[in-house]
Motif scaffolding. Sequence first.
Motif, PDB file in Angstrom:
ATOM      1  N   VAL A 111     -23.394   0.081  -8.830  1.00  8.96           N
ATOM      2  CA  VAL A 111     -23.588   0.785  -7.720  1.00  8.96           C
ATOM      3  C   VAL A 111     -24.164   2.047  -7.922  1.00  8.96           C
ATOM      4  CG1 VAL A 111     -22.839   1.683  -5.307  1.00  8.96           C
ATOM      5  CG2 VAL A 111     -21.833  -0.108  -6.284  1.00  8.96           C
ATOM      6  N   PRO A 112     -25.546   2.347  -7.327  1.00  5.97           N
ATOM      7  CA  PRO A 112     -26.177   3.730  -7.788  1.00  5.97           C
ATOM      8  C   PRO A 112     -25.247   4.873  -7.518  1.00  5.97           C
ATOM      9  CG  PRO A 112     -27.573   2.340  -6.279  1.00  5.97           C
ATOM     10  CD  PRO A 112     -26.362   1.584  -6.291  1.00  5.97           C
ATOM     11  N   GLU A 113     -25.391   5.741  -8.550  1.00  6.85           N
ATOM     12  CA  GLU A 113     -24.327   6.932  -8.712  1.00  6.85           C
ATOM     13  C   GLU A 113     -24.507   7.636  -7.157  1.00  6.85           C
ATOM     14  OE1 GLU A 113     -21.264   8.928  -9.883  1.00  6.85           O
ATOM     15  OE2 GLU A 113     -22.453   7.149 -10.930  1.00  6.85           O
ATOM     16  N   PRO A 114     -25.349   7.810  -6.539  1.00  5.15           N
ATOM     17  CA  PRO A 114     -25.291   8.855  -5.228  1.00  5.15           C
ATOM     18  C   PRO A 114     -24.466   8.148  -4.339  1.00  5.15           C
ATOM     19  CG  PRO A 114     -27.549   8.690  -6.257  1.00  5.15           C
ATOM     20  CD  PRO A 114     -26.974   7.656  -7.081  1.00  5.15           C
ATOM     21  N   GLN A 115     -24.954   6.551  -4.293  1.00  6.52           N
ATOM     22  CA  GLN A 115     -23.960   5.852  -3.220  1.00  6.52           C
ATOM     23  C   GLN A 115     -22.489   5.983  -3.744  1.00  6.52           C
ATOM     24  OE1 GLN A 115     -25.388   1.878  -2.584  1.00  6.52           O
ATOM     25  NE2 GLN A 115     -26.547   2.598  -1.163  1.00  6.52           N
ATOM     26  N   LEU A 116     -22.182   5.758  -5.036  1.00  4.97           N
ATOM     27  CA  LEU A 116     -20.865   5.749  -5.569  1.00  4.97           C
ATOM     28  C   LEU A 116     -20.138   7.171  -5.211  1.00  4.97           C
ATOM     29  CD1 LEU A 116     -18.572   4.439  -6.833  1.00  4.97           C
ATOM     30  CD2 LEU A 116     -19.381   5.116  -8.986  1.00  4.97           C
ATOM     31  N   ALA A 117     -20.864   8.314  -5.068  1.00  3.49           N
ATOM     32  CA  ALA A 117     -20.367   9.580  -4.799  1.00  3.49           C
ATOM     33  C   ALA A 117     -20.086   9.655  -3.297  1.00  3.49           C
ATOM     34  CB  ALA A 117     -21.244  10.599  -5.290  1.00  3.49           C
ATOM     35  N   GLN A 118     -21.040   8.774  -2.378  1.00  7.76           N
ATOM     36  CA  GLN A 118     -20.728   8.889  -1.027  1.00  7.76           C
ATOM     37  C   GLN A 118     -19.628   7.917  -0.853  1.00  7.76           C
ATOM     38  OE1 GLN A 118     -24.923   7.755  -0.129  1.00  7.76           O
ATOM     39  NE2 GLN A 118     -24.431   8.878   1.744  1.00  7.76           N
ATOM     40  N   LEU A 119     -19.203   6.945  -1.375  1.00  4.73           N
ATOM     41  CA  LEU A 119     -18.177   6.173  -1.263  1.00  4.73           C
ATOM     42  C   LEU A 119     -16.930   6.990  -1.633  1.00  4.73           C
ATOM     43  CD1 LEU A 119     -19.532   2.674  -2.789  1.00  4.73           C
ATOM     44  CD2 LEU A 119     -19.202   3.413  -0.360  1.00  4.73           C
ATOM     45  N   ARG A 120     -16.906   7.520  -2.627  1.00  9.14           N
ATOM     46  CA  ARG A 120     -15.721   8.394  -2.952  1.00  9.14           C
ATOM     47  C   ARG A 120     -15.364   9.307  -1.823  1.00  9.14           C
ATOM     48  NH1 ARG A 120     -14.077   6.777  -8.006  1.00  9.14           N
ATOM     49  NH2 ARG A 120     -15.586   6.241  -9.509  1.00  9.14           N
ATOM     50  N   ASP A 121     -16.462  10.136  -1.364  1.00  9.30           N
ATOM     51  CA  ASP A 121     -16.344  10.966  -0.297  1.00  9.30           C
ATOM     52  C   ASP A 121     -15.672  10.359   1.049  1.00  9.30           C
ATOM     53  OD1 ASP A 121     -16.974  13.047  -1.955  1.00  9.30           O
ATOM     54  OD2 ASP A 121     -19.009  13.246  -1.116  1.00  9.30           O
ATOM     55  N   LEU A 122     -16.031   9.294   1.165  1.00 12.04           N
ATOM     56  CA  LEU A 122     -15.786   8.586   2.559  1.00 12.04           C
ATOM     57  C   LEU A 122     -14.244   8.023   2.212  1.00 12.04           C
ATOM     58  CD1 LEU A 122     -16.493   7.305   5.138  1.00 12.04           C
ATOM     59  CD2 LEU A 122     -17.644   5.365   4.056  1.00 12.04           C
ATOM     60  N   VAL A 123     -13.840   7.662   0.975  1.00  8.96           N
ATOM     61  CA  VAL A 123     -12.442   7.215   0.781  1.00  8.96           C
ATOM     62  C   VAL A 123     -11.466   8.413   1.000  1.00  8.96           C
ATOM     63  CG1 VAL A 123     -11.026   6.476  -0.899  1.00  8.96           C
ATOM     64  CG2 VAL A 123     -12.918   5.236  -0.571  1.00  8.96           C
ATOM     65  N   GLU A 124     -11.768   9.380   0.404  1.00 11.91           N
ATOM     66  CA  GLU A 124     -11.268  10.631   0.424  1.00 11.91           C
ATOM     67  C   GLU A 124     -11.033  11.123   1.923  1.00 11.91           C
ATOM     68  OE1 GLU A 124      -9.184  11.435  -1.965  1.00 11.91           O
ATOM     69  OE2 GLU A 124     -10.256   9.811  -3.152  1.00 11.91           O
ATOM     70  N   SER A 125     -11.794  11.003   2.677  1.00 15.32           N
ATOM     71  CA  SER A 125     -11.903  11.556   4.161  1.00 15.32           C
ATOM     72  C   SER A 125     -10.982  10.614   5.013  1.00 15.32           C
ATOM     73  CB  SER A 125     -13.253  11.271   4.784  1.00 15.32           C
ATOM     74  OG  SER A 125     -13.512   9.942   5.094  1.00 15.32           O
ATOM     75  N   LEU A 126     -10.369   9.361   4.659  1.00 13.78           N
ATOM     76  CA  LEU A 126      -9.588   8.605   5.265  1.00 13.78           C
ATOM     77  C   LEU A 126      -8.239   9.024   5.227  1.00 13.78           C
ATOM     78  CD1 LEU A 126     -11.237   5.092   4.849  1.00 13.78           C
ATOM     79  CD2 LEU A 126     -11.270   6.472   6.708  1.00 13.78           C
ATOM     80  N   VAL A 127      -7.455   9.293   6.077  1.00 13.27           N
ATOM     81  CA  VAL A 127      -5.989   9.765   5.939  1.00 13.27           C
ATOM     82  C   VAL A 127      -5.073   8.404   6.286  1.00 13.27           C
ATOM     83  CG1 VAL A 127      -4.336  11.257   6.810  1.00 13.27           C
ATOM     84  CG2 VAL A 127      -6.615  12.087   6.775  1.00 13.27           C
ATOM     85  N   PRO A 128      -4.319   7.889   5.291  1.00 13.76           N
ATOM     86  CA  PRO A 128      -3.451   6.792   5.582  1.00 13.76           C
ATOM     87  C   PRO A 128      -2.459   6.962   6.567  1.00 13.76           C
ATOM     88  CG  PRO A 128      -3.931   7.285   3.278  1.00 13.76           C
ATOM     89  CD  PRO A 128      -4.606   8.290   3.912  1.00 13.76           C
ATOM     90  N   ARG A 129      -2.085   5.938   7.371  1.00 13.31           N
ATOM     91  CA  ARG A 129      -1.267   6.240   8.408  1.00 13.31           C
ATOM     92  C   ARG A 129      -0.689   4.614   8.689  1.00 13.31           C
ATOM     93  NH1 ARG A 129      -3.289   3.284  12.546  1.00 13.31           N
ATOM     94  NH2 ARG A 129      -5.596   3.092  12.776  1.00 13.31           N
ATOM     95  N   PRO A 130       0.573   4.706   9.496  1.00  7.46           N
ATOM     96  CA  PRO A 130       1.053   3.248   9.788  1.00  7.46           C
ATOM     97  C   PRO A 130       0.004   2.631  10.627  1.00  7.46           C
ATOM     98  CG  PRO A 130       2.546   5.193  10.448  1.00  7.46           C
ATOM     99  CD  PRO A 130       1.230   5.595  10.016  1.00  7.46           C
ATOM    100  N   VAL A 131      -0.085   1.102  10.045  1.00  3.57           N
ATOM    101  CA  VAL A 131      -0.998   0.273  10.995  1.00  3.57           C
ATOM    102  C   VAL A 131      -0.015  -0.958  11.399  1.00  3.57           C
ATOM    103  CG1 VAL A 131      -3.066   1.088  10.028  1.00  3.57           C
ATOM    104  CG2 VAL A 131      -1.625  -0.681   8.651  1.00  3.57           C
ATOM    105  N   ASP A 132      -0.539  -1.468  12.545  1.00  2.00           N
ATOM    106  CA  ASP A 132       0.017  -3.022  12.946  1.00  2.00           C
ATOM    107  C   ASP A 132      -0.538  -3.759  12.326  1.00  2.00           C
ATOM    108  OD1 ASP A 132       1.803  -1.745  14.912  1.00  2.00           O
ATOM    109  OD2 ASP A 132       0.217  -1.693  16.422  1.00  2.00           O
ATOM    110  N   LEU A 133       0.327  -4.918  11.794  1.00  2.26           N
ATOM    111  CA  LEU A 133      -0.072  -6.062  10.938  1.00  2.26           C
ATOM    112  C   LEU A 133      -0.114  -7.367  11.749  1.00  2.26           C
ATOM    113  CD1 LEU A 133       1.485  -5.550   7.552  1.00  2.26           C
ATOM    114  CD2 LEU A 133      -0.515  -4.531   8.344  1.00  2.26           C
ATOM    115  N   VAL A 134      -0.944  -8.297  11.481  1.00  2.00           N
ATOM    116  CA  VAL A 134      -0.779  -9.528  12.017  1.00  2.00           C
ATOM    117  C   VAL A 134      -0.994 -10.426  10.993  1.00  2.00           C
ATOM    118  CG1 VAL A 134      -1.791  -8.747  14.338  1.00  2.00           C
ATOM    119  CG2 VAL A 134      -3.336  -9.861  12.408  1.00  2.00           C
ATOM    120  N   SER A 135      -0.576 -11.816  11.255  1.00  2.00           N
ATOM    121  CA  SER A 135      -0.997 -12.945  10.092  1.00  2.00           C
ATOM    122  C   SER A 135      -2.329 -13.418  10.089  1.00  2.00           C
ATOM    123  CB  SER A 135      -0.052 -14.089  10.429  1.00  2.00           C
ATOM    124  OG  SER A 135      -0.260 -14.714  11.904  1.00  2.00           O
TER     125      SER A 135
END
Length: 275
Positions: free
Chosen positions: A148-172
Amino acid sequence: MHADLTDAQTALIHEWIGEGEIIHDHSWPLQDTTVLRVRSSQGDFIIKASSTSHHIRREITAYQAGFDGLDGRVPQFVGGSARSNVLAIRYLPGDLVEGTPSESDPDTYRQAGEVLRRVHRPAGESRDYFRALMLKTRAWMNKTDGLVPEPQLAQLRDLVESLVPRPVDLVSTHGDYQPRNWIQHDGEIRVIDFGRAAPRPWVHDVVRLSHQQLLGQPALAWAFFEGVGRDIGEAEQDIWVAENLNQAVGTVVWAHDVGDSAFEEAGRAMVTRIL
């Protein structure tokens, strides 16, 4: 019965369906999975067996949990052994939707959505799923050097870090919900292959479709979500982004590792769309 089946697997198959004749070999050698259509005095069956693949155990679990209201729309479970890693289901007549005119027919997607709504049985709330998904995504990203191009990889890392884990409802979930796992018989859409089934957020089963058949096809998307009976709203946006990230980066790395250049490129296209 077949050279790739163990004695224990063959014995179980005979116990479940009797002596049978192999009609067609649908095996997936790259995934160490033997898939056979077998005919016995009791009818036609699909046999799946492996020495290493965990997908058969997932499929056994999915069938044993049952599919309320889906008689005739999914295969009927006959027998399965997680210990021996072998499964038998009744053969479900139909032609694959992928590559046929049905793949661009809105009614196909409405019906597929209706089936998915019944497949999605509530599986409880998870406080760990979101965080675990992000850990997997970071692990995939650590393997993307040069893919993956380095600029995109940097954007992906920033996007991942912006997400705050929380409880989620699961289904099958089905786990691989797309036309290659849908069949059509007399105008009825049926669903096969639950080898990637697992408890997840419901939006997991929409990711592949959103980057493939539903992309730029509002009529198909409208029909599908009408069938499902729900849409991806504001409350699902964070886990929707998280699922897209995981599947996109995972596709690039996995496809590269197995030498599937077309699928690898499809993964990179997913990354670009997400960003």
